[in-house]
Design a protein around this motif. Structure first.
Motif, mmCIF file in Angstrom:
data_model
loop_
_atom_site.group_PDB
_atom_site.id
_atom_site.type_symbol
_atom_site.label_atom_id
_atom_site.label_comp_id
_atom_site.label_asym_id
_atom_site.label_seq_id
_atom_site.Cartn_x
_atom_site.Cartn_y
_atom_site.Cartn_z
ATOM 1 N N VAL A 102 34.252 10.798 30.512
ATOM 2 C CA VAL A 102 33.409 9.643 30.719
ATOM 3 C C VAL A 102 32.561 9.556 29.944
ATOM 4 C CG1 VAL A 102 31.458 8.356 32.258
ATOM 5 C CG2 VAL A 102 33.867 10.209 33.616
ATOM 6 N N ILE A 103 32.553 8.555 29.193
ATOM 7 C CA ILE A 103 32.098 8.450 28.237
ATOM 8 C C ILE A 103 30.725 7.281 29.106
ATOM 9 C CG2 ILE A 103 31.568 6.587 25.845
ATOM 10 C CD1 ILE A 103 34.459 7.027 25.099
ATOM 11 N N SER A 104 30.079 7.568 29.313
ATOM 12 C CA SER A 104 28.372 7.130 29.671
ATOM 13 C C SER A 104 27.760 6.209 28.837
ATOM 14 C CB SER A 104 27.848 7.571 30.599
ATOM 15 O OG SER A 104 27.040 6.846 31.148
ATOM 16 N N ASP A 105 28.391 4.754 28.743
ATOM 17 C CA ASP A 105 27.293 3.867 28.037
ATOM 18 C C ASP A 105 25.846 3.756 28.268
ATOM 19 O OD1 ASP A 105 25.971 2.577 25.734
ATOM 20 O OD2 ASP A 105 27.872 0.821 26.149
ATOM 21 N N GLU A 106 25.146 4.082 27.738
ATOM 22 C CA GLU A 106 23.200 4.251 28.616
ATOM 23 C C GLU A 106 22.305 3.565 27.381
ATOM 24 O OE1 GLU A 106 22.104 7.003 30.600
ATOM 25 O OE2 GLU A 106 24.321 8.593 31.326
ATOM 26 N N ILE A 107 23.031 2.769 26.638
ATOM 27 C CA ILE A 107 22.185 1.699 25.112
ATOM 28 C C ILE A 107 21.217 0.749 25.934
ATOM 29 C CG2 ILE A 107 24.047 -0.137 25.375
ATOM 30 C CD1 ILE A 107 22.811 1.743 22.683
ATOM 31 N N TYR A 108 21.302 0.893 27.213
ATOM 32 C CA TYR A 108 20.661 -0.204 28.108
ATOM 33 C C TYR A 108 19.474 0.416 28.853
ATOM 34 C CZ TYR A 108 23.146 -4.497 25.765
ATOM 35 O OH TYR A 108 23.928 -5.046 25.474
ATOM 36 N N GLY A 109 19.515 2.297 29.340
ATOM 37 C CA GLY A 109 18.665 2.597 30.058
ATOM 38 C C GLY A 109 17.888 2.896 29.742
ATOM 39 N N THR B 234 27.051 10.614 26.580
ATOM 40 C CA THR B 234 26.131 10.002 26.767
ATOM 41 C C THR B 234 26.249 9.457 25.145
ATOM 42 O OG1 THR B 234 24.948 11.136 28.718
ATOM 43 C CG2 THR B 234 24.076 9.062 27.460
ATOM 44 N N THR B 235 26.617 7.851 25.569
ATOM 45 C CA THR B 235 25.847 6.931 24.057
ATOM 46 C C THR B 235 24.929 6.200 24.109
ATOM 47 O OG1 THR B 235 27.938 5.324 25.210
ATOM 48 C CG2 THR B 235 28.680 6.848 23.275
ATOM 49 N N THR B 236 23.557 6.370 22.761
ATOM 50 C CA THR B 236 23.095 5.373 23.350
ATOM 51 C C THR B 236 22.199 4.819 21.714
ATOM 52 O OG1 THR B 236 20.465 5.537 24.067
ATOM 53 C CG2 THR B 236 21.228 7.486 22.927
ATOM 54 N N GLY B 237 20.846 4.533 21.330
ATOM 55 C CA GLY B 237 20.878 4.327 20.658
ATOM 56 C C GLY B 237 19.434 3.340 20.024
ATOM 57 N N LEU B 238 19.583 2.720 19.081
ATOM 58 C CA LEU B 238 17.466 1.857 18.944
ATOM 59 C C LEU B 238 17.944 0.759 19.165
ATOM 60 C CD1 LEU B 238 16.521 3.762 16.096
ATOM 61 C CD2 LEU B 238 15.351 4.186 18.128
ATOM 62 N N SER B 239 19.017 0.135 19.865
ATOM 63 C CA SER B 239 19.615 -1.474 19.484
ATOM 64 C C SER B 239 18.698 -2.328 19.435
ATOM 65 C CB SER B 239 21.087 -1.941 19.044
ATOM 66 O OG SER B 239 22.135 -1.294 20.098
ATOM 67 N N LYS B 240 19.104 -1.899 21.389
ATOM 68 C CA LYS B 240 18.070 -2.475 22.903
ATOM 69 C C LYS B 240 16.910 -2.059 23.069
ATOM 70 C CE LYS B 240 22.375 -3.760 22.727
ATOM 71 N NZ LYS B 240 22.783 -5.434 21.950
ATOM 72 N N TRP B 241 16.371 -0.750 23.308
ATOM 73 C CA TRP B 241 15.194 -1.018 23.537
ATOM 74 C C TRP B 241 13.966 -1.064 22.197
ATOM 75 C CZ3 TRP B 241 11.935 3.432 21.926
ATOM 76 C CH2 TRP B 241 12.644 3.970 21.027
ATOM 77 N N CYS B 242 15.034 -0.557 21.653
ATOM 78 C CA CYS B 242 13.835 -0.416 19.850
ATOM 79 C C CYS B 242 14.001 -2.465 19.578
ATOM 80 C CB CYS B 242 13.657 0.054 19.357
ATOM 81 S SG CYS B 242 12.839 0.920 17.886
#
Length: 408
Positions: free
Chosen positions: A193-200, A221-229
């Protein structure tokens, strides 16, 4: 022969909206999901102060940054990851693609609706895409039942599923019981499972639950700065690998990274250290954003529902997935037969830009669309946020949609 690859629908609608604006036509930009919020000043300053760093980083990313990220996500919601099992890249989008590329042949389970790039990426990687069906009544949520039904279409030994929540395009999340149910089915079918939690981190109630806590054996788990930051253009993403990952799989991911993106931009990684260094210091920044997004999202949903456009109240991020199907007969009589027709006609008649449901895994004749309620300037400097004065385009756009559907 060349590959047949369509332009990403989100980027296409952004271009179309800008073209109309150049023609001095007002556009309410609900089509492109870009955060209006500026990053914390300390993060901006860190980027400015790091501009002279022109050296390459390692493919995997700066070690101290990975240590900060491990601590940050543990503090956020208990996600456990070894810094050695974090990959940094120029955006989580390329990481998802590289994970798919690591498999020679696989079945890729993708819920409908889902983000526009998942299915094209899986097809570019040469995999068999399997749609996991959902419905409005099920709140667009997948379950063990729908996963097992979709598994009847398997063709390969390897299986991958991409899970995204809070979701793009629906703005909805999952309960703990729902995640446990999905985890049970994933384990039984041996699905990665690739859980894309970029908006977590933009969960409106700050109660985001990471899927890896329920299926630690095979969740990335994938994440990053683009949404929350709010820094989508900086291109910074991360993949948090499971701690017992097979050495050859991890090496394949690093190897693919070395042959594609080389590394994430070094100045951006140095700025990211400031963003991820202390979770508690970031919490007030996150709470201000989610407080504003929750107000706007609820207003939009309530107004649309009052006009017979069905939509669920958002739980995170900044999207709604309005369903126009109760108006199908009169829309058809107006010449609107597909979701693309719906968005094109709405844009022509009102200047409101939405993205068609067909871009998110639905048949052409399903009359729904994605609405990104972020057409407003960053109000973060204001002491008090006022929906009426701070979001005039959002309010106007929603009223235009409601009036349009009532008058056709």
């Amino acid at each position: 022969m060349y590959r047949q690859v369509e332009v990403s629908q989100t980027l296409l609608i952004n271009t179309q909206s800008k073209n109309l604006a150049v023609q001095n036509k007002k556009v309410i930009a609900f089509g492109f999901g870009q955060s209006p919020f500026m990053p914390p000043k300390s993060v901006l300053e860190a980027l400015k102060n790091s501009a002279h760093h022109k050296e390459y980083s390692s493919v995997q990313g700066d070690l101290e940054l990975r240590e900060y990220m491990a601590q940050f996500h543990k503090a956020h919601n208990g996600l456990q990851v070894d810094p050695e099992n974090i990959l940094i890249a120029p955006g989580s989008k390329i990481l998802i693609f590289n994970i798919l590329l690591a498999f020679e042949k696989a079945d890729v389970f993708i819920p409908a609706p889902s983000w526009v790039s998942y299915s094209p990426q899986a097809k570019l990687a040469g995999h068999n895409v399997i749609k996991v069906n959902t419905s409005f009544e099920e709140r667009w949520r997948i379950s063990s039942k729908s996963i097992n039904e979709a598994a009847k279409n398997k063709q390969h030994e390897a299986s991958v599923m991409i899970l995204n929540y809070p979701g793009n395009p629906d703005g909805l999340s999952y309960t703990e019981d729902e995640l446990k149910d999905i985890a049970q089915a994933s384990k039984a079918l041996n699905i990665l499972v690739i859980s894309d939690e970029i908006y977590g981190l933009l969960d409106h109630n700050h109660s985001h639950l990471s899927f890896s806590n329920y299926y630690p054996e095979r969740t990335i788990t994938t994440t990053g700065l683009s949404k929350w930051c709010g820094v989508g253009g900086w291109r910074f993403g991360a993949a948090l690998l499971y701690n017992n990952i097979e050495p050859e799989f991890k090496q394949a991911l690093i190897g693919i990274g070395s042959e594609t993106y080389s590394c994430a931009p070094t100045p951006v990684q140095l700025a990211a250290k400031v963003a991820y260094k202390n979770y508690d210091e970031i919490v007030p920044y996150l709470k201000k954003q989610t407080h504003i997004l929750n107000q706007i999202g609820n207003f939009c949903a309530e107004q649309l529902n009052s006009s017979g456009i069905r939509v669920h109240l958002p739980q995170g991020g900044f999207y709604l997935f309005p369903d126009f199907s109760l108006h199908k007969e009169k829309l058809n009589n107006y010449g609107v037969k597909t979701s693309n027709d719906l968005c094109q006609q709405l844009l022509k008649d009102t200047g409101v830009a939405l993205l068609p449901a067909s871009a998110f895994g639905f048949d052409q004749d399903y009359l729904a669309a994605r609405l990104a309620y972020v057409d407003f300037p960053d109000p973060a400097e204001k002491v008090e946020f006022d929906l009426n004065t701070d979001c005039p385009n959002v309010i106007e756009g929603i009223y235009l949609i409601c009036a349009w559907i009532s008058n056709i």
